[in-house]
Enzyme design. Structure first.
Site, short mmCIF file in Angstrom:
data_model
loop_
_atom_site.label_atom_id
_atom_site.label_comp_id
_atom_site.label_asym_id
_atom_site.label_seq_id
_atom_site.Cartn_x
_atom_site.Cartn_y
_atom_site.Cartn_z
N ASP A 106 62.13 34.97 37.42
CA ASP A 106 61.88 33.53 37.52
C ASP A 106 62.61 32.79 36.39
O ASP A 106 63.30 31.80 36.62
CB ASP A 106 60.36 33.28 37.44
CG ASP A 106 60.02 31.81 37.36
OD1 ASP A 106 59.86 31.19 38.42
OD2 ASP A 106 59.92 31.29 36.23
N LYS B 184 65.94 30.03 36.40
CA LYS B 184 65.97 28.77 35.66
C LYS B 184 67.13 28.74 34.67
O LYS B 184 67.81 27.71 34.52
CB LYS B 184 64.64 28.57 34.93
CG LYS B 184 63.47 28.34 35.91
CD LYS B 184 62.13 28.52 35.22
CE LYS B 184 60.98 28.25 36.19
NZ LYS B 184 59.69 28.69 35.63
#
Lengths: 442, 442
Positions: free
Chosen positions: A211, A215
């Protein structure tokens, strides 16, 4: 970018919205759209009209939504004539990719909170948006309502960004913070995070760093005006961090955080590369990032003229993510009414992504060595021969004196040189165990 | 807002720029425009072309600028046909107001760093920009490169903002920080700030809080979608803060900062008002704002869905201010090339500004009282009778025992009730001196 433009529907015209997905974020988006309808109409110049909500299970009760708006045919919904903007909050990659591409090609603007989708397919999505002169917004994909995407895309458009780094995953920060605060093991802290809803049933994407890597790819792409994809990001999660690592770090004045680090690197010939990485990192406990607790996020942006900027807030959760989605939705709707288009993706600088082995990093190495005269001198020589200078060396007494504990902190050296050194160290007779190797920053 | 729109000059067309003023910020803007010309052209879709620089003294040497571009006729420059965007970095109010209005009316977009101008005349300027469908940008007017204006205008456009507060003036923060760190008097800390260039020769606008009040007016207007002007902001500076105040605060666990506080207030009947104020404020030393040192700025924004967000960075100086101006310039130029317009001022909510007397505040009152039995009980009764509850009461021994020192911290009460109470206290026989009264927050 095409030079034709969208002239807008005109003041007062309604803007049709389709929402794909009704999980936590989708539910909050729909609720807040209804609660703030008057305010949004005033800000946009025309009312938002919810035209349809695509869900996978039509039989599940959906309080607060007119059942007539529900559909399980997302493909049809995104192409409907009365839909101007598609909000994608499904998650996953392949299915939302199909839908978002179809929506863009049909001339709809798209707002997505989907970091995995954007990090994997930004090229293709941006091209489709450019082709149709529509907006593709994704503020919610990074750090929820902390407006770092908008800041990189617009506010810092007149500056050169050199480094972006920080805590961009709330789940892992919650776990590391709980371990540091309570002395819990990784397993116990993860269980607590799951119990409290900070970790998902399958926590892989968070704890393995995926995750955060998505980003990092998005931030590096925007910040350096280049294309950095998920697969370009070196990624290590927190599953190997032990309670001992955290205690030892604290004793030495450090805190362990999972950092995303995006850098502009200048080669010897003056050419530039970019790098993006995610890994557990030791930072001095006095650094502001060390005090970022629970599931909060904090991001530093170092720019040439602006200097160092920091942004802090709640980087996850239904309402904060919905805030970012709705900010994008108001922006996209304003453009549908008044015409024009937000700045799209722009990867003109097209800087190559550096090999991770070439990226300068710093190591904190904790090891057990034989307690014999000359060990330290011998090891220090090996570091010097490899071109790695040591910043601090600490030798600690160990209870039964069978071995000594040696803690080394290096200066910056290429990652591959440091990794190679650690590999050679662990093969030496004098080195009984390399207990932990963690990179250091800040 | 008009529904006609600007279709744009088209990809590749140059965008003419006039710069008004060549002080620290203007010089950095021009330098960085030249240094980053290629990057800006790629980001905008067409080159920026500097068409003229208005200065008051044509004879002063201006290294780095083609002398042919210099002019002392700013009025003519802002109306020239080859100028698309006017950058105003003169300062002052009346003269730049004339020029900015003339530029807007001539169809030029305007980028200004002038907080005093925007805080005093935003209504008139926004109307002129709307009339001509051009952009009016002023990111640099608040906290330099910390992108709080863009964040309020766009990123949080889908949320409801309830409170904005923080440190928005670098000069006064430098002075208060120096006093706290070195024990210096206000006068000595001011002299040091002047010597180091953090304070201007005439420091009035900074130390009296006027600069912060302009910023508070701008933040409140954007955040609450209402018109809050400089004159609506209750403003107290730091000139009355003594070294003793700071020492006493530190001993009690507080730090004194000059805060700008903008609030949405809900009346008993559910209607809303807004308030903006600037004054020295005690905050707990553990609050992140307490550690904002030197001339740095930090701003908290509390929003309904996003929760609490914090932004931190260098809030003053030539380069950081130029970064904000250039970010705006790139945005305005992109619109000149591709068409469309950034969201303008929008004061649709039109909330009234509350009387300062009605605003709930909290007081920290330090006083000397007669050292007789029953004084505390008597004073506590007077507070209770006035409807003010006390949060903490601390009585301290004083060396020669002629009097006692009493430190009271109240709960929230209307400002006028608290101020009235302090006035009555100082008239009591038992109260020998009200040593200091400072509001408390955080």
């Amino acid at each position: 970018m095409s030079t034709s433009f969208n002239p807008g529907k005109g003041e007062g015209q309604p803007v049709g919205v389709a929402v794909l997905g009704m999980g936590t974020v989708g539910t909050d988006v729909i609720r807040l759209m209804q609660e703030n309808a008057d305010a949004f109409e005033a800000r946009i110049g025309g009312p938002l009209a919810l035209k349809g909500v695509a869900v996978s299970d039509l039989d599940k009760p959906r309080p607060g939504v007119d059942p007539a708006l529900l559909t399980d045919d997302a493909h049809a919904l995104v192409e409907r004539d009365d839909v101007d903007i598609v909000v994608e909050v499904i998650g996953g990659i392949d299915y939302p990719r199909e839908l978002v591409l179809k929506a863009l090609k049909a001339g709809k603007s798209v707002v997505t909170a989907n970091k995995a989708l954007v990090a994997a397919h930004a090229d293709e999505l941006a091209a489709a948006a450019d082709e149709q002169n529509v907006d593709l917004y994704f503020e919610a994909a990074v750090a929820a309502a902390i407006p770092v995407v908008g800041m990189l895309r617009r506010s810092l458009a007149g500056d050169q960004i050199n480094r972006i780094f920080g805590i961009v995953n709330g789940t892992t920060n919650f776990i590391l913070d709980a371990m540091a605060t309570t002395g819990a093991s990784y397993e116990d802290a993860l269980a607590e995070a799951t119990r409290l809803g900070y970790a998902e049933a399958d926590p892989t994407a968070d704890v393995e760093g995926h995750d955060a890597a998505s980003k990092a790819a998005i931030l590096a792409s925007l910040g350096f005006h280049s294309r950095v994809k998920f697969n370009d990001v070196h990624c290590e999660g927190i599953t190997q961090i032990s309670a001992d690592d955290i205690t030892a770090a604290a004793k030495a004045g450090y805190t362990i955080k999972l950092l995303a680090i995006c850098e502009r690197l200048t080669n010897e010939d003056g050419s530039e590369q970019v790098s993006a990485r995610v890994h557990p990192t030791l930072i001095p406990s006095s650094h502001p990032l060390a005090s970022v607790s629970k599931s909060f996020n904090a991001i530093y942006v170092d720019a040439e003229a602006a200097g160092s900027l920091m942004f802090y807030g709640n980087g996850a959760g239904g309402a904060p993510t919905a805030s970012a989605v709705l900010g994008d939705l108001v922006g996209a709707a304003r453009n549908k009414v008044h015409g024009g288009r937000a700045p799209g993706e722009n990867t003109y600088a097209n800087l190559p992504v550096a090999d991770f082995g070439d990226v300068p990093t710093r190591y904190h190495i904790d090891m057990q060595v034989k307690d014999r005269v000359g060990v330290l001198a011998d090891l220090a020589t090996r570091f010097a021969d490899a071109g790695i200078s040591l910043r601090t060396v600490r030798q600690e007494e160990v209870e039964r004196h069978e071995h000594a504990r040696l803690i080394l902190v290096t200066h910056q050296a290429p990652e591959s040189a440091l990794a190679g050194m650690v590999e050679r160290l662990s093969e030496l007779d004098d080195v009984q165990q390399v207990t932990s190797v963690i990179r250091l920053d800040g």
